[in-house]
Write an enzyme that holds these catalytic residues in place. Structure first.
Site, PDB file in Angstrom:
ATOM      1  CB  THR A   1       6.582   3.750  -3.017  1.00  0.00           C
ATOM      2  OG1 THR A   1       6.865   4.913  -2.246  1.00  0.00           O
ATOM      3  CG2 THR A   1       7.895   3.790  -3.880  1.00  0.00           C
TER       4      THR A   1
ATOM      5  N   GLY B   1       6.205  -0.418   0.346  1.00  0.00           N
ATOM      6  CA  GLY B   1       6.653   0.915   0.643  1.00  0.00           C
ATOM      7  C   GLY B   1       6.946   0.646   2.331  1.00  0.00           C
ATOM      8  CB  ALA B   2       9.133   1.420   4.601  1.00  0.00           C
TER       9      ALA B   2
ATOM     10  CD  GLU C   1       1.411  -1.688   4.566  1.00  0.00           C
ATOM     11  OE1 GLU C   1       1.374  -1.049   3.649  1.00  0.00           O
ATOM     12  OE2 GLU C   1       1.900  -1.435   5.393  1.00  0.00           O
TER      13      GLU C   1
ATOM     14  CB  SER D   1      -0.847  -0.125   1.428  1.00  0.00           C
ATOM     15  OG  SER D   1      -1.486  -1.462   1.366  1.00  0.00           O
TER      16      SER D   1
HETATM   17  O1  LIG Z   1       0.157   1.947   5.856  1.00  0.00           O
HETATM   18  C1  LIG Z   1       0.467   2.510   4.925  1.00  0.00           C
HETATM   19  C2  LIG Z   1       2.193   1.645   4.411  1.00  0.00           C
HETATM   20  O2  LIG Z   1       2.780   1.030   5.662  1.00  0.00           O
HETATM   21  C3  LIG Z   1       2.912   2.245   3.412  1.00  0.00           C
HETATM   22  O3  LIG Z   1       3.383   1.158   2.889  1.00  0.00           O
HETATM   23  C4  LIG Z   1       3.923   3.360   3.970  1.00  0.00           C
HETATM   24  O4  LIG Z   1       3.170   4.353   4.699  1.00  0.00           O
HETATM   25  C5  LIG Z   1       4.643   3.932   2.913  1.00  0.00           C
HETATM   26  O5  LIG Z   1       3.917   4.689   1.922  1.00  0.00           O
HETATM   27  P1  LIG Z   1       4.453   5.633   0.685  1.00  0.00           P
HETATM   28  O6  LIG Z   1       5.100   4.890  -0.184  1.00  0.00           O
HETATM   29  O7  LIG Z   1       3.245   6.470   0.466  1.00  0.00           O
HETATM   30  O8  LIG Z   1       5.747   6.475   1.433  1.00  0.00           O
END
Ligand SMILES: O=C[C@H](O)[C@H](O)[C@H](O)COP(=O)(O)O
Length: 236
Positions: free
Chosen positions: A35, A87-88, A108, A32
């Site tokens: 990214t 992602g993280a 996740e 999710s």
């Molecule tokens: O709950 C959300 C997730 O852990 C996402 O993987 C994390 O927040 C990274 O999101 P982004 O790629 O938008 O920074």
């Protein structure tokens, strides 16, 4: 700046898919966030896409799978996943992660724990080496609603500063996850890589906690898109 970050996300996601998705992979976990949008796009461009089954980590992820013309499966149908990408919010020097900024941490972690290979994709802002250094909102923790005051009290006793995540401005009251639970963001300051596993176990043991946004010993490889257009990879 925003353009640079977006380019780094795409760079990391495309490289991770290109280097790790193999012809014999059938079941793919799709995470999710912003990214992973590029992960789904790249998997959707594969000439083999017809034979993949993609397992989502929440509502947004499910939409990404559908929008990219990929076959959707569920964790119930596929308890074993060949490879998962996600992602993280922050990555430390041991590849421990903070996740859950988008409230998707439970599904996740379920998908990551079911995957033979778990690959993290992120832009350069996430790779700080120490959890809690760049991500100052606290560790996301999913809790059963009726337990949130008890868990908050116990998190304070563990030295954290708990805060139930608000749904404002979109919703009055707390954020409700895809699983019908609340999120407590708990600030523990900077967490040294050596103490991450212990803190995670302590939080996880509290009755009412469904799952924590600390992922220890799960990621096998990270792909970081750098601001100069290069990619850094690291293996656990
Ligand atoms: O709950 C959300 C997730 O852990 C996402 O993987 C994390 O927040 C990274 O999101 P982004 O790629 O938008 O920074």
């Amino acid at each position: 700046m925003a353009d640079l970050v977006e380019k780094s996300k795409k760079l990391s996601a495309f490289a991770a898919v290109d280097e790790n998705l193999k012809p014999d992979h059938k079941v793919i976990g799709i995470g999710s966030g912003s990214t992973v949008v590029y992960v789904a796009e790249r998997v959707g461009q594969s000439t083999n896409k017809e034979k993949f089954v993609c397992i989502p980590t929440g509502f947004q992820s499910k939409q990404l799978i559908i929008d990219n013309g990929l076959h959707l499966g569920s964790p119930e149908q596929y308890p074993e996943i060949d490879i998962a990408f996600d992602g993280a919010d922050e990555i430390d020097s041991n590849l421990s992660l903070i996740k859950g900024g988008g409230a998707c941490l439970f599904q996740e972690k379920l998908v990551a724990a079911s995957a033979k290979q778990f690959i993290v994709v992120a832009d350069y802002r996430k790779d700080t080496g120490i959890l809690g250094k760049g991500w100052r909102k606290g560790i996301p923790i999913e809790v059963v609603p009726m337990a949130y005051t008890k868990v908050s009290l116990e998190l304070s006793k563990l030295g954290g500063k708990p805060n139930v995540r608000s749904g404002l401005p979109g919703k009055a009251g707390p954020v409700v996850t895809d699983n019908g639970n609340f999120i407590i963001d708990c600030d523990f300051g900077e967490i040294s890589p050596e103490s991450v596993a212990d803190l995670n176990s302590k939080i996880k043991s509290l009755v009412g906690v469904v799952e924590t946004g600390i992922f220890v010993g799960m990621a096998q490889k990270s792909y970081i898109g750098n601001s100069d257009g290069t990619i850094s990879t690291k293996s656990a």
